[in-house]
Design a protein around this motif. Sequence first.
Motif, PDB file in Angstrom:
ATOM      1  N   CYS A 169       6.534  43.842  11.534  1.00  0.00           N
ATOM      2  CA  CYS A 169       5.464  43.819  10.531  1.00  0.00           C
ATOM      3  C   CYS A 169       5.037  42.361  10.398  1.00  0.00           C
ATOM      4  O   CYS A 169       5.676  41.585   9.681  1.00  0.00           O
ATOM      5  CB  CYS A 169       5.963  44.376   9.202  1.00  0.00           C
ATOM      6  N   ASN A 229       1.417  39.558  10.621  1.00  0.00           N
ATOM      7  CA  ASN A 229      -0.039  39.500  10.685  1.00  0.00           C
ATOM      8  C   ASN A 229      -0.471  38.930  12.036  1.00  0.00           C
ATOM      9  O   ASN A 229       0.348  38.443  12.823  1.00  0.00           O
ATOM     10  CB  ASN A 229      -0.623  38.731   9.490  1.00  0.00           C
ATOM     11  N   ASN A 242      -2.451  43.099  11.324  1.00  0.00           N
ATOM     12  CA  ASN A 242      -3.679  42.956  10.541  1.00  0.00           C
ATOM     13  C   ASN A 242      -4.021  41.468  10.426  1.00  0.00           C
ATOM     14  O   ASN A 242      -3.182  40.610  10.706  1.00  0.00           O
ATOM     15  CB  ASN A 242      -3.472  43.525   9.140  1.00  0.00           C
ATOM     16  N   GLN A 245      -4.715  40.686   4.814  1.00  0.00           N
ATOM     17  CA  GLN A 245      -5.349  42.005   4.787  1.00  0.00           C
ATOM     18  C   GLN A 245      -4.373  43.129   5.126  1.00  0.00           C
ATOM     19  O   GLN A 245      -4.750  44.178   5.626  1.00  0.00           O
ATOM     20  CB  GLN A 245      -6.538  42.032   5.755  1.00  0.00           C
ATOM     21  N   GLY A 246      -3.094  42.879   4.840  1.00  0.00           N
ATOM     22  CA  GLY A 246      -2.082  43.895   5.108  1.00  0.00           C
ATOM     23  C   GLY A 246      -2.242  45.098   4.194  1.00  0.00           C
ATOM     24  O   GLY A 246      -2.758  44.995   3.091  1.00  0.00           O
ATOM     25  N   ARG A 247      -1.793  46.255   4.692  1.00  0.00           N
ATOM     26  CA  ARG A 247      -1.818  47.494   3.909  1.00  0.00           C
ATOM     27  C   ARG A 247      -0.417  48.101   3.965  1.00  0.00           C
ATOM     28  O   ARG A 247      -0.121  48.932   4.824  1.00  0.00           O
ATOM     29  CB  ARG A 247      -2.857  48.449   4.482  1.00  0.00           C
ATOM     30  N   ASP A 284       1.125  50.309   2.374  1.00  0.00           N
ATOM     31  CA  ASP A 284       1.237  51.768   2.291  1.00  0.00           C
ATOM     32  C   ASP A 284       0.905  52.453   3.606  1.00  0.00           C
ATOM     33  O   ASP A 284       1.223  53.630   3.783  1.00  0.00           O
ATOM     34  CB  ASP A 284       0.326  52.314   1.181  1.00  0.00           C
ATOM     35  N   ALA A 285       0.268  51.714   4.524  1.00  0.00           N
ATOM     36  CA  ALA A 285      -0.091  52.299   5.812  1.00  0.00           C
ATOM     37  C   ALA A 285       0.958  52.023   6.890  1.00  0.00           C
ATOM     38  O   ALA A 285       0.790  52.425   8.035  1.00  0.00           O
ATOM     39  CB  ALA A 285      -1.447  51.748   6.266  1.00  0.00           C
TER      40      ALA A 285
END
Length: 197
Positions: free
Chosen positions: A120, A122, A155, A159-161, A163-164
Motif C-alpha cells: 500500500c 502512493n 494512487n 489521494q488514497g482511498r 476503504d477501497a
Amino acid sequence: MASRVLYLLGCAAPPVLRVADVVDDAQRAGWDVCLGLTPTAAHWLTDDLPALEEQSGHPVRSRYKLPGRPDAWPPATAVLMAPATFNTVNQWALGITEKFVVGFAAEAIGKGIPLVTMPCVNAAYARHPQFGHSLETLRRAGVRVLYGEGGFVPNAPGQGRPDAFPWGQALAAVAEAAEDVVEGARDTAAARPDDAR
C-alpha cells in the motif's frame, strides 16, 4: 477453533484501521487469525488492541518475545503481510528485521510458509528505484506479491482511498497459497513408492 492459522501482519497504512473487519472476514472463511502489527500500526490502533485480542483469541504482537518465553501463537499455516508499506517492503527484501512482523516474514521465507503480501504505497513512493527491486526480490523468494493489475494499484500522493483497499483479493490469495501447499504435499505423498510410506 479453526485448524488453519493465518498470521495477519499489518503495517501503518490507512487500510490497517479496518483490520477488525478483515479479522472477521478471515474467521468466517475458516482461519484462526493471529494479528501482528508494526509498532506504528500498533500505536494507531492502541484503543482497539484489547478488542482485537478478544476478537482473535490471541495477543496482538508488535514486538519480539523475550528469549526463553513460549510462543503465544500457534504455528502459521500461511502469512498475509498487508497493508505493506514502502518501508516494510524494502526492509523485508533487504533482510532488515528489527521489527517483529518483518523478522517473522523474513524467516517464513526460509521455513517455506506460504506468504502473500499486498503493498500500500502512493505513486511517488512506487517510483523510487529500490521499491521495484524489493518487489522482485520478494517474488523470487516465493512471496506472492499482489501489486499492480490484480492487486493494489498505487494512487497519487494524498489521494488514497483506504476503504477501497482490496482486502478480499488478499484473503483469497492467501487461501489459494495455503491450498497450493496442501495439494503439493498430497502430490508428493502420492508419488512416493509404497515402501517409503
